[in-house]
Write an enzyme that holds these catalytic residues in place. Structure first.
Site, PDB file in Angstrom:
ATOM      1  N   LYS A 136      31.982 -35.060  74.949  1.00  0.00           N
ATOM      2  CA  LYS A 136      31.316 -33.936  75.608  1.00  0.00           C
ATOM      3  C   LYS A 136      29.870 -34.318  75.942  1.00  0.00           C
ATOM      4  CE  LYS A 136      33.964 -30.083  73.669  1.00  0.00           C
ATOM      5  NZ  LYS A 136      33.907 -28.847  72.863  1.00  0.00           N
ATOM      6  N   GLU A 230      40.647 -30.357  75.242  1.00  0.00           N
ATOM      7  CA  GLU A 230      40.539 -29.118  74.456  1.00  0.00           C
ATOM      8  C   GLU A 230      41.489 -28.021  74.958  1.00  0.00           C
ATOM      9  OE1 GLU A 230      36.920 -26.846  72.110  1.00  0.00           O
ATOM     10  OE2 GLU A 230      36.549 -27.559  74.135  1.00  0.00           O
ATOM     11  N   HIS A 245      28.648 -18.475  66.661  1.00  0.00           N
ATOM     12  CA  HIS A 245      27.953 -18.210  67.918  1.00  0.00           C
ATOM     13  C   HIS A 245      27.410 -16.782  67.955  1.00  0.00           C
ATOM     14  CE1 HIS A 245      30.402 -21.664  69.890  1.00  0.00           C
ATOM     15  NE2 HIS A 245      29.331 -22.102  69.254  1.00  0.00           N
ATOM     16  N   HIS A 258      22.133 -24.790  63.689  1.00  0.00           N
ATOM     17  CA  HIS A 258      23.525 -24.552  64.082  1.00  0.00           C
ATOM     18  C   HIS A 258      24.472 -24.683  62.880  1.00  0.00           C
ATOM     19  CE1 HIS A 258      27.196 -24.596  66.446  1.00  0.00           C
ATOM     20  NE2 HIS A 258      27.508 -25.780  65.954  1.00  0.00           N
TER      21      HIS A 258
END
Length: 357
Positions: A136, A230, A245, A258
């Site tokens: 990614k 994915e 999130h 995170h």
């Protein structure tokens, strides 16, 4: 006329494990140019490695604030630097830093002349166990993270435990959340093994760290190999992330790490799995016990049921329902489609009450 179907070329990615990063470029090809997109702060913390880069006349593009500079303007600046130095498709882009830097460097590599060779040197634990594997890449646009990007694998990844020594404790734990996640979705044995190594991990024992990182990378690599885009089981890597999130949205004005959001998100996913009758109490207790062995600081985390819930409703992984990765038992994740908004919102509210007591 009959349709034509062909298989696209598969790519091998080499992962090398080292203690000392100064050996990375010992045998580099002098006929090849290297553009190192580097976190300035990390580079300054490792002057010997910086000397290696400058001695080899590599082009260095320094990033001062990785997340803020992960944008189209910085991307174009790197492209223009490489163009001015006549980089071609046989040359290399090197991403040196945390996940934001390697995301940016990877996107440069993916798009410069439709693809140039790419090497990753992730320097944070989070980048080593998460961002380095899976291909990614991306940059932010407006207020949306990774809105512009692609899937593009590096040719080689160098994992150096020496970089972890300079990380602050909570930043180290930020990355360890992904290691814990990989254990939770893999097997009970791997979670117990992590627990047995917890003291050595927190003492930054480099041999234990490299072994731990390698096992975690193998877990993610095995999943990604089977589902690069994915569309299936790679979604299991999002365990805890939909809740996380939402928590990050509740802390938008004062962002939290995170990994800390993921730790809370995984705890929510575990407890929701148990509440739905999917996860046995003894499995839940074991998972919580291991998670509590690591000293995460959650004191500055803010919670708001409505903000968390609304952010979860907007998650890009949703279909006609809120898609959650839950587990039937440690090592057995599954996708749960939540159609009862009221039940989920009630759970979030109760969890916050219990967590903040």
């Amino acid at each position: 006329m009959k349709n034509l179907v062909f298989k696209a070329e598969e790519q091998n990615v080499k992962v090398s494990f080292l203690k000392d990063p100064n050996h990375i470029f010992e045998n580099y090809d002098e006929s090849v140019k290297y553009c190192v997109v580097a976190d300035k702060k990390v580079l300054e913390q490792h002057p010997e490695f910086k000397n290696v880069l400058t001695a080899n006349n590599f082009s260095i593009f320094e990033i001062e604030e990785a997340e803020k500079q992960k944008d189209i303007e910085t991307y174009m600046s790197v492209i223009e630097l490489m163009q001015s130095k006549n980089f071609n498709r046989h040359d290399f882009v090197v991403g040196f830093g945390g996940g934001a830097v390697t995301d940016l460097a990877g996107f440069v590599a993916a798009t410069y002349m439709r693809g140039i060779k790419y090497m990753q040197i992730p320097t944070s634990l989070l980048a080593q166990v998460d961002a380095s594997i899976g291909g990614k890449t991306g940059i932010n646009h407006g207020k949306i993270k990774n809105f512009i990007g692609s899937f593009y694998n590096p040719t080689e990844i160098f994992i150096c435990s020496d970089f972890l020594v300079t990380l602050q404790k909570q930043e180290f734990l930020n990355g360890l959340a992904e290691v814990i996640k990989h254990c939770l979705i893999t097997s009970r044995d791997s979670l117990i093994r992590l627990s047995e190594q917890s003291e050595a991990i927190m003492n930054l024992d480099q041999d234990v760290l490299l072994k731990c990182i390698k096992e975690s990378l193998e877990t993610k690599a095995n999943i990604v190999q089977q589902d690069f885009q994915e569309s299936g089981q790679r979604k299991f890597l999002n365990f805890g992330h939909t809740f996380a999130h939402g928590i990050e949205s509740a802390n938008y004005d004062a962002p939290i790490l995170h990994g800390h959001a993921v730790m809370i998100g995984m705890l929510m996913a575990l407890k929701y799995s148990n509440e739905l009758g999917k996860l046995e109490k003894d499995e839940l207790d074991l998972a919580i016990k291991v998670m509590n062995e690591f000293d995460y600081d959650f004191k500055d985390v803010k919670f708001d049921t409505d903000i968390i819930f609304e952010a979860m409703k907007k998650d890009k992984k949703n279909t006609n329902a809120i898609n959650l990765v839950l587990i039937n038992e440690i090592g057995a994740p599954f996708i749960y489609q939540e159609t009862s908004e009221e039940s989920l919102k009630t759970f979030i509210s109760k969890f916050i009450d219990d967590f903040t007591k």
